[in-house]
Design a protein around this motif. Structure first.
Motif, PDB file in Angstrom:
ATOM      1  N   LEU A 171       2.963   5.448  -3.580  1.00  0.00           N
ATOM      2  CA  LEU A 171       1.595   5.470  -2.770  1.00  0.00           C
ATOM      3  C   LEU A 171       0.682   4.491  -2.889  1.00  0.00           C
ATOM      4  O   LEU A 171      -0.131   3.849  -1.953  1.00  0.00           O
ATOM      5  CB  LEU A 171       0.915   6.667  -3.020  1.00  0.00           C
ATOM      6  N   VAL A 206       1.669   7.163  -8.095  1.00  0.00           N
ATOM      7  CA  VAL A 206       1.177   5.859  -8.239  1.00  0.00           C
ATOM      8  C   VAL A 206       1.421   5.239  -9.325  1.00  0.00           C
ATOM      9  O   VAL A 206       2.021   5.956 -10.403  1.00  0.00           O
ATOM     10  CB  VAL A 206      -0.429   6.142  -8.027  1.00  0.00           C
ATOM     11  N   VAL A 254       1.733  -1.503  -0.309  1.00  0.00           N
ATOM     12  CA  VAL A 254       0.933  -0.344  -0.574  1.00  0.00           C
ATOM     13  C   VAL A 254      -0.447  -0.846  -1.113  1.00  0.00           C
ATOM     14  O   VAL A 254      -0.671  -1.703  -1.482  1.00  0.00           O
ATOM     15  CB  VAL A 254       1.669   0.423  -1.847  1.00  0.00           C
ATOM     16  N   ALA A 302      10.091  10.725   0.100  1.00  0.00           N
ATOM     17  CA  ALA A 302       8.655  11.399   0.283  1.00  0.00           C
ATOM     18  C   ALA A 302       8.890  13.169   0.442  1.00  0.00           C
ATOM     19  O   ALA A 302       8.116  13.789  -0.237  1.00  0.00           O
ATOM     20  CB  ALA A 302       7.786  11.001   0.973  1.00  0.00           C
ATOM     21  N   GLN A 306       6.326  11.703  -4.885  1.00  0.00           N
ATOM     22  CA  GLN A 306       5.189  10.632  -4.408  1.00  0.00           C
ATOM     23  C   GLN A 306       4.428  10.634  -5.837  1.00  0.00           C
ATOM     24  O   GLN A 306       4.329  11.320  -6.550  1.00  0.00           O
ATOM     25  CB  GLN A 306       4.288  11.257  -3.378  1.00  0.00           C
ATOM     26  N   LEU A 337      -6.047   7.982  -2.306  1.00  0.00           N
ATOM     27  CA  LEU A 337      -4.570   8.231  -2.087  1.00  0.00           C
ATOM     28  C   LEU A 337      -3.844   9.668  -2.221  1.00  0.00           C
ATOM     29  O   LEU A 337      -2.867   9.977  -2.338  1.00  0.00           O
ATOM     30  CB  LEU A 337      -3.706   7.309  -2.889  1.00  0.00           C
ATOM     31  N   ARG A 338      -4.930  10.389  -2.717  1.00  0.00           N
ATOM     32  CA  ARG A 338      -4.700  11.896  -3.182  1.00  0.00           C
ATOM     33  C   ARG A 338      -4.676  12.789  -1.564  1.00  0.00           C
ATOM     34  O   ARG A 338      -4.929  12.531  -0.559  1.00  0.00           O
ATOM     35  CB  ARG A 338      -5.787  12.603  -3.974  1.00  0.00           C
TER      36      ARG A 338
END
Length: 429
Positions: A236, A213, A370, A32, A211, A428-429
């Motif tokens: 994420l 999604v 997650v 990350a 990072q 998740l931002r």
């Protein structure tokens, strides 16, 4: 069926000395806090595709030369794809459809290839103009391709032009699954969802995304589910629109009317709708002879997926209502992509690989750790209740039932689909 040689698939070039098979997951996930990799050092090359005139002429000739079966003896799809639907599709394909229109649209997008684990991976990579955009990798399914995701590119990467805010922006990566579309066809066995998931983690690392999604439906849901279980560094969260564990035979509760309805739909699919799944899971090479020789056989095989999408597509070709974005041209963009790349059999092998991996057993996969978002579209093979999603994913953080859409949710309802992803990943931002 014609006996002349099938069109040559798109030429693919080996671009990068990729990872050896079986590379550990820890080597694939980006830290990350790692600095983004320099694009010029990753072996990523620009890509575009132009079909030859000979390929397109041969396609039309083969469509015109189709040897038709006798008409079905029932008034529905219970014996398979209806003759009137196939003939209407063939007539439009031969006389009115223009591949060049789609080809030009596709070649305006930033496309690339890179070799990972011995296979050339094709992908579209659209970076948002918004600096804080969230990287997102989305995976298509079968009988889909990147075609089913294209109409989401604008809303996802440029939300301010499509009713959203800059805070909704995504950097978007759309890879073609190995054996599909412009990605390479594996020359060895072993490309089950886990191997593809590891390749996706490596792809995001190469693109410099520490990072990100992930999202997927159908085959893409299996790959994304597996990615969530592998949990590479930097992932994420995930979003799905097909509940893979239930489709794979997991026992789900049936105590409520909603749960019983979902179970009944799933059982009906198992009784009457999954012939393609059985054939591709057991004998993909056999059906491949037809898929590579006859474009109309390929189209019929791809249409015969689920009841909801079949009737929507059939309606579009037979002069009925068009469901959202499932137009005649968009459907044939997808089928023609399969034909021109010669991927009817290599895409079918993805089911064989998954079945072989399940039969081999092995350790129970870890749970998804997650956050998970799930959208239960009403026209899907079965509309998974929230209770089922929670059983499969204890980390479920978002669940919703959109008002429209089916198995090809992103394709059919790109605006609704975009809203689902914005909502699912907002925290998740």
């Amino acid at each position: 069926m014609s006996s002349s040689a099938s069109p040559r698939p798109a030429r693919r070039t080996v671009l990068y000395g990729g990872l050896a098979a079986g590379t550990a997951l820890t080597a694939l996930g980006a830290r990350a806090d790692a600095a983004p990799a320099a694009p010029s050092s990753t072996g990523i090359r620009p890509f575009h595709f132009t079909a030859s005139r000979e390929q397109l002429d041969e396609l039309r000739r083969r469509v015109a030369a189709t040897r038709w079966p006798s008409e079905e003896l029932v008034g529905d799809r219970s014996q398979g794809v209806q003759l009137a639907t196939s003939q209407a599709l063939a007539k439009y394909w031969r006389s009115r459809y223009d591949w060049r229109t789609f080809e030009a649209k596709l070649n305006k997008l930033p496309q690339y290839t890179t070799e990972i684990d011995g296979v050339d991976i094709h992908f579209i990579h659209v970076r948002s103009r918004h600096a804080d955009a969230l990287p997102l990798i989305m995976t298509h399914g079968w009988p889909g391709s990147i075609v089913e995701l294209l109409e989401t590119i604008g809303p996802l990467t440029d939300p301010t032009a499509h009713g959203g805010s800059a805070a909704d922006a995504f950097h978007l990566v759309l890879p073609s699954v190995p054996g599909f579309g412009f990605s390479g066809q594996p020359t060895e066995t072993g490309w089950e969802p886990g191997r593809t998931a590891r390749a996706w983690a490596e792809l995001m690392r190469r693109l410099g995304y520490p990072q990100y999604v992930a999202q997927g439906g159908d085959v893409g849901a299996a790959i994304t589910d597996t990615l969530g279980r592998l949990a590479p560094a930097g992932l994420l969260g995930i979003h799905l629109n097909l509940l893979v564990p239930a489709l794979g035979g997991a026992t789900e509760p049936t105590s409520t009317a909603e749960e019983r309805a979902a179970a009944a739909a799933l059982a009906e699919f198992g009784r009457t709708g999954n012939s393609y799944l059985i054939e591709q899971s057991t004998r993909p090479e056999t059906i491949g002879y037809a898929l590579l020789d006859s474009p109309v056989a390929l189209a019929a095989w791809m249409l015969d997926h689920d009841t909801d999408s079949y009737y929507k597509i059939s309606s579009a070709f037979r002069g009925g209502p068009v469901a959202g974005n499932l137009t005649r041209d968009h459907i044939l963009d997808n089928v023609t992509l399969y034909w021109l790349t010669g991927t009817g059999v290599s895409s079918a092998r993805a089911y064989w690989e998954s079945a072989k991996a399940r039969a081999a057993g092995g350790p129970t996969p870890p749970p998804v750790s997650v956050p998970v978002g799930f959208s239960a579209f009403p026209g899907e093979i079965f509309q998974a209740p929230r209770s089922w999603a929670e059983t499969s994913y204890p980390t479920l953080a978002y669940y919703n039932k959109p008002v429209r859409g089916g198995h090809f949710a992103a394709w059919e309802e790109p605006q609704l689909f975009t809203k689902e992803l914005r909502a699912a990943f907002r925290s998740l931002r």
